[in-house]
Write a protein that holds these residues in place. Sequence first.
Motif, short mmCIF file in Angstrom:
data_model
loop_
_atom_site.label_atom_id
_atom_site.label_comp_id
_atom_site.label_asym_id
_atom_site.label_seq_id
_atom_site.Cartn_x
_atom_site.Cartn_y
_atom_site.Cartn_z
N LYS A 86 0.79 -1.24 0.00
CA LYS A 86 0.00 0.00 0.00
C LYS A 86 0.82 1.29 0.00
O LYS A 86 0.26 2.36 0.23
N VAL A 88 2.42 4.20 -1.76
CA VAL A 88 2.28 4.82 -3.08
C VAL A 88 3.65 5.05 -3.73
O VAL A 88 3.88 4.67 -4.88
N TYR A 150 0.17 1.70 -7.38
CA TYR A 150 -0.67 1.26 -6.26
C TYR A 150 -2.15 1.53 -6.56
O TYR A 150 -3.00 0.65 -6.45
N LEU A 216 7.50 17.22 11.82
CA LEU A 216 6.65 16.84 10.69
C LEU A 216 6.88 17.84 9.57
O LEU A 216 7.05 19.03 9.83
N SER A 217 6.90 17.35 8.33
CA SER A 217 6.87 18.26 7.18
C SER A 217 5.43 18.31 6.69
O SER A 217 4.85 17.27 6.38
N PHE A 219 3.11 19.01 3.80
CA PHE A 219 3.31 19.09 2.35
C PHE A 219 2.32 20.07 1.72
O PHE A 219 1.21 19.70 1.38
N CYS A 230 -4.06 20.34 2.68
CA CYS A 230 -4.95 19.35 2.06
C CYS A 230 -6.00 18.84 3.03
O CYS A 230 -5.75 18.75 4.24
N TYR A 234 -10.50 11.34 7.69
CA TYR A 234 -9.76 10.41 8.56
C TYR A 234 -10.75 9.57 9.36
O TYR A 234 -11.56 10.11 10.12
N GLY A 298 1.28 14.22 -6.68
CA GLY A 298 0.19 13.24 -6.71
C GLY A 298 -0.88 13.47 -5.65
O GLY A 298 -1.93 12.85 -5.71
N ASP A 299 -0.61 14.35 -4.68
CA ASP A 299 -1.63 14.60 -3.65
C ASP A 299 -2.80 15.39 -4.23
O ASP A 299 -2.59 16.39 -4.92
C1 UD1 Z 1 -2.24 7.83 0.77
C2 UD1 Z 1 -2.38 7.47 -0.66
C3 UD1 Z 1 -3.64 6.67 -0.86
C4 UD1 Z 1 -3.56 5.42 -0.03
C5 UD1 Z 1 -3.28 5.76 1.42
C6 UD1 Z 1 -2.91 4.47 2.10
C7 UD1 Z 1 -1.26 9.26 -1.91
C8 UD1 Z 1 -1.44 10.38 -2.87
N1 UD1 Z 1 -2.36 8.64 -1.50
O1 UD1 Z 1 -3.37 8.66 1.12
O2 UD1 Z 1 -3.79 6.32 -2.20
O3 UD1 Z 1 -4.75 4.70 -0.14
O4 UD1 Z 1 -2.20 6.66 1.55
O5 UD1 Z 1 -2.64 4.66 3.43
O6 UD1 Z 1 -0.16 8.96 -1.53
N2 UD1 Z 1 1.06 14.74 4.80
C9 UD1 Z 1 1.94 15.69 5.26
N3 UD1 Z 1 3.12 15.27 5.79
C10 UD1 Z 1 3.47 13.94 5.89
C11 UD1 Z 1 2.55 12.99 5.42
C12 UD1 Z 1 1.35 13.42 4.88
O7 UD1 Z 1 1.69 16.90 5.18
O8 UD1 Z 1 4.56 13.64 6.37
C13 UD1 Z 1 -0.23 15.18 4.25
C14 UD1 Z 1 -0.43 14.77 2.82
O9 UD1 Z 1 0.04 15.73 1.93
C15 UD1 Z 1 -1.96 14.63 2.78
C16 UD1 Z 1 -2.35 14.21 4.18
O10 UD1 Z 1 -1.24 14.54 5.00
O11 UD1 Z 1 -2.53 15.88 2.53
C17 UD1 Z 1 -2.62 12.74 4.30
O12 UD1 Z 1 -1.53 12.01 3.75
P1 UD1 Z 1 -1.43 10.43 3.90
O13 UD1 Z 1 -1.62 10.04 5.30
O14 UD1 Z 1 -0.16 10.00 3.22
O15 UD1 Z 1 -2.69 9.89 3.12
P2 UD1 Z 1 -3.15 10.13 1.59
O16 UD1 Z 1 -2.10 10.76 0.79
O17 UD1 Z 1 -4.48 10.80 1.63
#
Ligand code: UD1
Length: 338
Positions: A86, A88, A150, A216-217, A219, A230, A234, A298-299
């Motif tokens: 899972k 990406v 993925y 934490l970064s 994004f 974004c 959740y 990709g986000d």
């Molecule tokens: C991601 C996948 C999704 C997958 C899921 C599995 C992408 C684009 N999508 O969802 O297809 O089903 O994981 O668990 O990768 N963020 C930060 N800092 C971080 C990590 C995340 O700012 O260190 C932000 C991301 O930009 C996003 C949000 O947190 O806006 C959620 O991110 P994440 O938990 O990775 O989930 P998805 O990207 O929604």
Amino acid sequence: MAKILVTGGLGYIGSHTVVSLLETGHEVVIVDNLIHSSEEVLVGIQKITAQTPVFLELDLRDPLAAKQIFDAHPNIEGVIHFAAFKAVGESVEKPLDYYRNNLNALVYLLQACSDYNPAFIFSSSCTVYGQAAELPIRETAPVLQAMSPYGNTKQIGEEILQDVCAAQPDFKVSSLRYFNPIGAHPSALIGELPLGVPQNLVPFITQTGVGKRPHLSVFGKDYPTPDGTCIRDYIHVVDLAEAHIAALNRLLQKKQELAFEVFNVGTGKGSSVLEVITAFEKVSGQSLPYVWAAPRPGDVTAAFAHTQKAEEVLGWRARFSLEEAMASAWAWEQKLLS
Ligand code: UD1
């Protein structure tokens, strides 16, 4: 009550679903290859439920593995198929590993089931919607070109299942499109075990909270959202687990008329990255160090579920708030320290 095969049953969502299955009286056969999980999870499941499910250490990429399961357990009435990769980013680097693990294994599993027609639940993802034109996202929203191998495995997986349903009249499938699963069982005996640096937001936050990561970064800060970050939906993993029970029971009770149905599994509420950080700070009583970083390729800007179909058809809705989910994630992270 039925015997249910749970592939990937020692993984994050799988283990919580096994607990819900056992608590609702189902018998469970877990299959897991332990690549991204550990047998310790089985101990957690036993402690929570005071039951010991059958555990088979098998790798579904082995063309014969699934047949072995059904030879040993021909009375399996339902299959919940979690076993899949899972990450990406990793899928972009190793696409063939993803197609082999997420799709070849699905084909072998479906071949092994073909004589039995079990109720079948597929782990899909809201990633199939990409950036949907309308929010909240309904199940009728179009499936867009996948942004990663993925995501493509989830889309192709659904297509494979639709084709098999068309060819096998008694075979019925519910595909659950998860939004963003977070949190852990309230006992803190099972939870998410990310390998290496977490790619997902919440485990990164909780690891930063315990000092494993300096900060934490975040994004992207200029998305067209109220606070510039974004928005995602959740959902507490225990709520998500319970959605599987609702979909499974509906299939077992022969209440699903269509051969193949999709359901969104989310809370219906979108939260921004900054709101998740605030929820963490509230439940942990500490401030979270973070820095701004470039948007992640990709986000999508925003994704949250329309929940009407799951509520009306499955009789299921999420119970837990973002704060409750964050509190459970935090309790689990602290438990991992001990
Ligand atoms: C991601 C996948 C999704 C997958 C899921 C599995 C992408 C684009 N999508 O969802 O297809 O089903 O994981 O668990 O990768 N963020 C930060 N800092 C971080 C990590 C995340 O700012 O260190 C932000 C991301 O930009 C996003 C949000 O947190 O806006 C959620 O991110 P994440 O938990 O990775 O989930 P998805 O990207 O929604």
